[in-house]
Enzyme design. Structure first.
Site: not given
Ligand code: ACO
Length: 367
Positions: A113, A253, A283
Site C-alpha cells: 500500500c 492511505h 482499502n
C-alpha cells in the site's frame, strides 16, 4: 536541476458496489460493526472484464488528459500494484501497450500500500536527475480476487480501483519537495499472500489451505500503522524544512478511519485537514492515495501553490511520506481526447505487433 511537477491525475473504479449489508449476507458481520471499526460503508468490486491493466489504463488516460500530454510523449511508466496480473510480465507493460506509449520504459514496483509514494518518488528522482522529462505513475488493484470471502476479518476491508499521476520536468520551483521511504521486513509475516510465488508455488495443498488469499494480523498492523503515520509525516516535513502549518491537506492511505483519526491525534491536527474517503472505496491499497487526491482536487481541497503531504503504510512492512507543492496542469499546446487516444493506443499496439512479426521474418531469413 529540473523540478518534478505533478501535472495530471486520474482515477477509475469498477461500477459494481458492494455494501456492508451485501457483505452481511455472505459472512457473519453487520453494517454497524464494519462502520464503527473501519469507517467503511461500501467498496467497488471488479467485474470479470476488469483487470489492474484496464482500470490502470483508464486512470492513466484521464491523468494524461489533465496534463495535456500524449501517451507517445511519456518517457517512463511505473505501475505499483499488490495484485499484478502476472508474476511477469509487469502490469506496467500491459498498460504501456494499451496506451500505445511507444517511447516509454515500463516496470512494476512492489511496496504494497506504500507503493504509490515510493513510485512517485522514483519518478520524481528520475526527472530531477535530468534522465527523463515525463513519467506516468499508476496504482491499480483488483484485491477482490485475492480476498477470502469466508474470512470476515479481511473481506470487509478491501476494494478495487486505480489512480494515476503524470509527472513532468519544469524549471519552475515546486512539485515533489521531499520523500521518506522506510521498511521493516521483520514484520513481513503480518500481512502477506503466502503462496503463488517461488517459495510456495501453487499446489493442491496450498489451494486447500487457503494460502492464495490475503492473510493479515489486523491488530498488529493497526498498532504499526498508527505509530508510523504520524512519525513519517513529521519526518518528511522536517526534511522539506516545513512545519505542519505550511500544509493545506494531508492525503493518507485509506485503510481504516480509526488509523487516520489516530494519526490526526498524534500530529495534533484537526481531522478536517485529512482527506478521508475510505467510507466509499474501502482499502484499495496502492490506488487509495491517488483516488483520494483526485476527489480532493475535484472538490477544491487542493489548489495550485498549496503544499500537500501524502502518507501511507503497507505490507513489507513498508511506510513513507511525500510532500509536494501542488502545481496543476502545466500549459501545453494540445488538448487530449481520452476516447480518441484510447483508439490510437489500440491502433499503435496493433501496428507494433505487425512490425514485430515482419521483423521476425526478416531476421529469420538473415539468420
Ligand atoms: N464483523 C463482526 N465481527 C468481527 C468482524 C466482522 N467483519 N471481524 C472481526 N470480528 C470480531 C472478531 O472475531 C473479534 O471477536 P472476539 O473478540 O470474539 O474474538 C472482535 O470482532 C474484535 O476483533 P479485532 O480483530 O480485535 O477487531 P479490531 O478492532 O482490531 O478491528 C480490523 C479489526 C478492522 C481488521 C483492525 O484491526 C484494522 O483495521 N487493522 C489494520 C488493517 C489494515 O490496515 N490492513 C491493511 C494494511 S495495508 C496493505 O498493505 C494491504
Amino acid at each position: 536541476m529540473p523540478y518534478a511537477h505533478i501535472t495530471g491525475w486520474g482515477m477509475s473504479v469498477p461500477e459494481p458496489v458492494l455494501t456492508n449489508d451485501d457483505l452481511a449476507k455472505i459472512v457473519d458481520t453487520n453494517d454497524a460493526w464494519i462502520r464503527e471499526r473501519t469507517g467503511i460503508r461500501e467498496r467497488h468490486i471488479a467485474r470479470a472484464s476488469d483487470f489492474p491493466s484496464t482500470l490502470g489504463t483508464d486512470a492513466a488516460l484521464k491523468a494524461l488528459s489533465v496534463a495535456n500530454l500524449r501517451a507517445t510523449d511519456l518517457d517512463l511508466i511505473i505501475c505499483t500494484t499488490s495484485t499484478p496480473e502476472h508474476l511477469f510480465p509487469a502490469t506496467a507493460c500491459l498498460i504501456q501497450d494499451q496506451l500505445g506509449a511507444s517511447k516509454a520504459g515500463a516496470f512494476d514496483l512492489l511496496a504494497a500500500c506504500t507503493g504509490f509514494i515510493y513510485a512517485v518518488n522514483m519518478a520524481a528522482q528520475s526527472i530531477r536527475s535530468g534522465a527523463i522529462k515525463s513519467a506516468l505513475v499508476i496504482g491499480t488493484e483488483t484485491l477482490s480476487r485475492f480476498v477470502n470471502w469466508e474470512d470476515r476479518n479481511t473481506c470487509i476491508l478491501f476494494g478495487d480501483g486505480a489512480g494515476a499521476f503524470v509527472l513532468q520536468a519544469s524549471d519552475q520551483p515546486g512539485g515533489v519537495l521531499a520523500t521518506v521511504m522506510r521498511s521493516d521486513g521483520s514484520g513481513s509475516n503480518l500481512l502477506t499472500l503466502p503462496a503463488g510465488g517461488s517459495r510456495h508455488p501453487a499446489t493442491e495443498a496450498t489451494i486447500r489451505e487457503g494460502q492464495h488469499y490475503i492473510f493479515m494480523d489486523g491488530r498488529e498492523v493497526f498498532r504499526f500503522a498508527t505509530r508510523v503515520m504520524a512519525s513519517s509525516t513529521e519526518e518528511v516535513l522536517k526534511l522539506a524544512g516545513l512545519t505542519k502549518d505550511d500544509i493545506s491537506v494531508i492525503i493518507p492511505h485509506q485503510a481504516n478511519s480509526r488509523i487516520i483519526d489516530a494519526a490526526a491525534r498524534g500530529l495534533k491536527l484537526p481531522i478536517e485537514r485529512f482527506v478521508v474517503n475510505v467510507d466509499r472505496y474501502g482499502n484499495t491499497s496502492t490506488a487509495s492515495i491517488p483516488i483520494a487526491t483526485v476527489e480532493a482536487v475535484e472538490k477544491g481541497r487542493v489548489k495550485a501553490g498549496e503544499k500537500v503531504v501524502f502518507v501511507g503504510f503497507g505490507a513489507g512492512l513498508t511506510w513513507g511520506a511525500l510532500v509536494a507543492e501542488w502545481t496543476g496542469p502545466l500549459p501545453t499546446p494540445r488538448k487530449v481526447n481520452v476516447g480518441r487516444d484510447r483508439l490510437w493506443g489500440r491502433i499503435r499496439s496493433i501496428l507494433h505487433r505487425i512490425e514485430r512479426f515482419l521483423e521476425g521474418i526478416i531476421w529469420g531469413r538473415r539468420a
